[in-house]
Design an enzyme around this catalytic site. Sequence first.
Site, PDB file in Angstrom:
ATOM      1  N   ASP A 126       0.841  -1.194   0.000  1.00 40.12           N
ATOM      2  CA  ASP A 126       0.000   0.000   0.000  1.00 40.12           C
ATOM      3  C   ASP A 126       0.885   1.256   0.000  1.00 40.12           C
ATOM      4  O   ASP A 126       1.852   1.333   0.762  1.00 40.12           O
ATOM      5  CB  ASP A 126      -0.858  -0.054   1.280  1.00 40.12           C
ATOM      6  CG  ASP A 126      -1.905   1.038   1.362  1.00 40.12           C
ATOM      7  OD1 ASP A 126      -2.377   1.487   0.302  1.00 40.12           O
ATOM      8  OD2 ASP A 126      -2.265   1.421   2.493  1.00 40.12           O
ATOM      9  N   HIS A 175      -7.953  10.230   4.347  1.00 40.71           N
ATOM     10  CA  HIS A 175      -7.287   9.234   5.196  1.00 40.71           C
ATOM     11  C   HIS A 175      -7.415   9.607   6.674  1.00 40.71           C
ATOM     12  O   HIS A 175      -7.604  10.760   7.006  1.00 40.71           O
ATOM     13  CB  HIS A 175      -5.787   9.181   4.875  1.00 40.71           C
ATOM     14  CG  HIS A 175      -5.467   8.469   3.603  1.00 40.71           C
ATOM     15  ND1 HIS A 175      -4.769   9.070   2.594  1.00 40.71           N
ATOM     16  CD2 HIS A 175      -5.723   7.214   3.191  1.00 40.71           C
ATOM     17  CE1 HIS A 175      -4.606   8.198   1.599  1.00 40.71           C
ATOM     18  NE2 HIS A 175      -5.179   7.070   1.937  1.00 40.71           N
ATOM     19  N   ASN A 228      -9.946   0.579   0.757  1.00 40.72           N
ATOM     20  CA  ASN A 228      -8.900   0.514   1.779  1.00 40.72           C
ATOM     21  C   ASN A 228      -9.492   0.897   3.122  1.00 40.72           C
ATOM     22  O   ASN A 228     -10.226   1.889   3.236  1.00 40.72           O
ATOM     23  CB  ASN A 228      -7.775   1.488   1.435  1.00 40.72           C
ATOM     24  CG  ASN A 228      -6.871   0.948   0.348  1.00 40.72           C
ATOM     25  OD1 ASN A 228      -7.242   0.040  -0.388  1.00 40.72           O
ATOM     26  ND2 ASN A 228      -5.690   1.501   0.258  1.00 40.72           N
ATOM     27  N   THR A 278      -7.937   2.693   9.702  1.00 37.39           N
ATOM     28  CA  THR A 278      -7.951   3.505  10.918  1.00 37.39           C
ATOM     29  C   THR A 278      -8.964   3.037  11.962  1.00 37.39           C
ATOM     30  O   THR A 278      -8.618   2.900  13.134  1.00 37.39           O
ATOM     31  CB  THR A 278      -8.227   4.988  10.570  1.00 37.39           C
ATOM     32  OG1 THR A 278      -7.275   5.388   9.583  1.00 37.39           O
ATOM     33  CG2 THR A 278      -8.088   5.882  11.791  1.00 37.39           C
TER      34      THR A 278
HETATM   35 ZN    ZN Z   1      -4.544   5.186   1.102  1.00 37.83          ZN
END
Ligand code: ZN
Length: 289
Positions: free
Chosen positions: A81, A183, A234, A237
Site C-alpha cells: 500500500d 485518510h 482501503n 484507521t
Molecule cells: Zn490510502
Amino acid sequence: MLVTLKEILEIAEERKIAVGSFNTPNLESLLAIIGGAEELNVPVIIQFAQCHEPWIPLSVIGPIMVEQAKKAKVPVCVHLDHGETLSYLQQALELGFTGIMYDGSVLPYQENLENTKAAVAMAARTGASVEAELGSMGRRESGAGDKTVQADETKIYTDPDLAEEFVEETGIDALACSFGTTHGIYLTKPKLDFDVVRNVRKRTNGIPVVMHGGSGVSREDFREAIRAGVRKVNYFTYMDKSGGSASAEYIQTVKPGEPLFFSSVIQAAEKAMKENVKEAMMIFAMMEM
Ligand SMILES: [Zn+2]
C-alpha cells in the site's frame, strides 16, 4: 489461497462488490482479517503501507503475510500500500507480494506517469498487478498515531480525462481515485462525488476504482460508491481504533494489585478488530446486515 490483485478484482467485478483491503502492521490485525474473511467466506486483500515501516519492517511482516495468504481458505491478495519508491516496491515483489501500489500522487503528472510505467514493468516480471493514484486525497496514508491531521484544503479530485490517458499509457490494473474521501480520523463529514467514479469508469473501459480513506463514510455512501464502480476499499484507521479501545477496556477490568498480561490485552484487541473488519467486509460485499 494466494491470488493477484487483478484476479481478486475480477471476482469483485463479477459480483459487483468491492474487496476490502486492510492494513496489517501487526500479527493481531493479520489474524483478525484473515479469520474474519474466512468466517464470512469473502475474498480479501491484506496490505502493508510503506509509511508503517517504523512500526514493523516489511522484511519481518511481509513473509508472514504471504504464508498466511497461501494457507487461507478464501482468495487473498498480498498488496503493498502506498509504495513511494521503486526500490521499496521491488522489495515487496521479491517477498512474493501479488499486488503493489505506486503512489506518485504528490509528484508532477509526468513524473507520476513515468514512475508508474516503471512499476508496471517491474511487476510484470513476477506476475503481480499494479495500482496507481491520480488526484490527491489531501493527506498521506497516516492512520493511527498521527496527531498532525488538519482540515485538508489540498484535496484534488481525479480528472476523468487525465485518468483515461493515464490508464491507457501505464497499463495499470486498478486506479485509486480521489472523490472526496480522506485518510485517517475524519474531521468533517465527507461529501462524495460519485460522478468522478462513474466518469473514470466510462473513460477507462471500466478500470477497477480504489477508494482510499473510508473514514466517516456512511454505509449507504459505501454502497453507492460500489454501485458506481469502486472495487477495492482501503480500510484501516477504525479497525486499529477498535483494537485500541478494546485494549483500554480490558485493562480497566484488571483490579489494582492484580497482574496485567500483555498477551491478554492483545487477545482482546484481536477479537474486537475481527468484529470491526467483519462489519466492514459485509458492507463491501453488499451482504445483508
Ligand atoms: Zn490510502
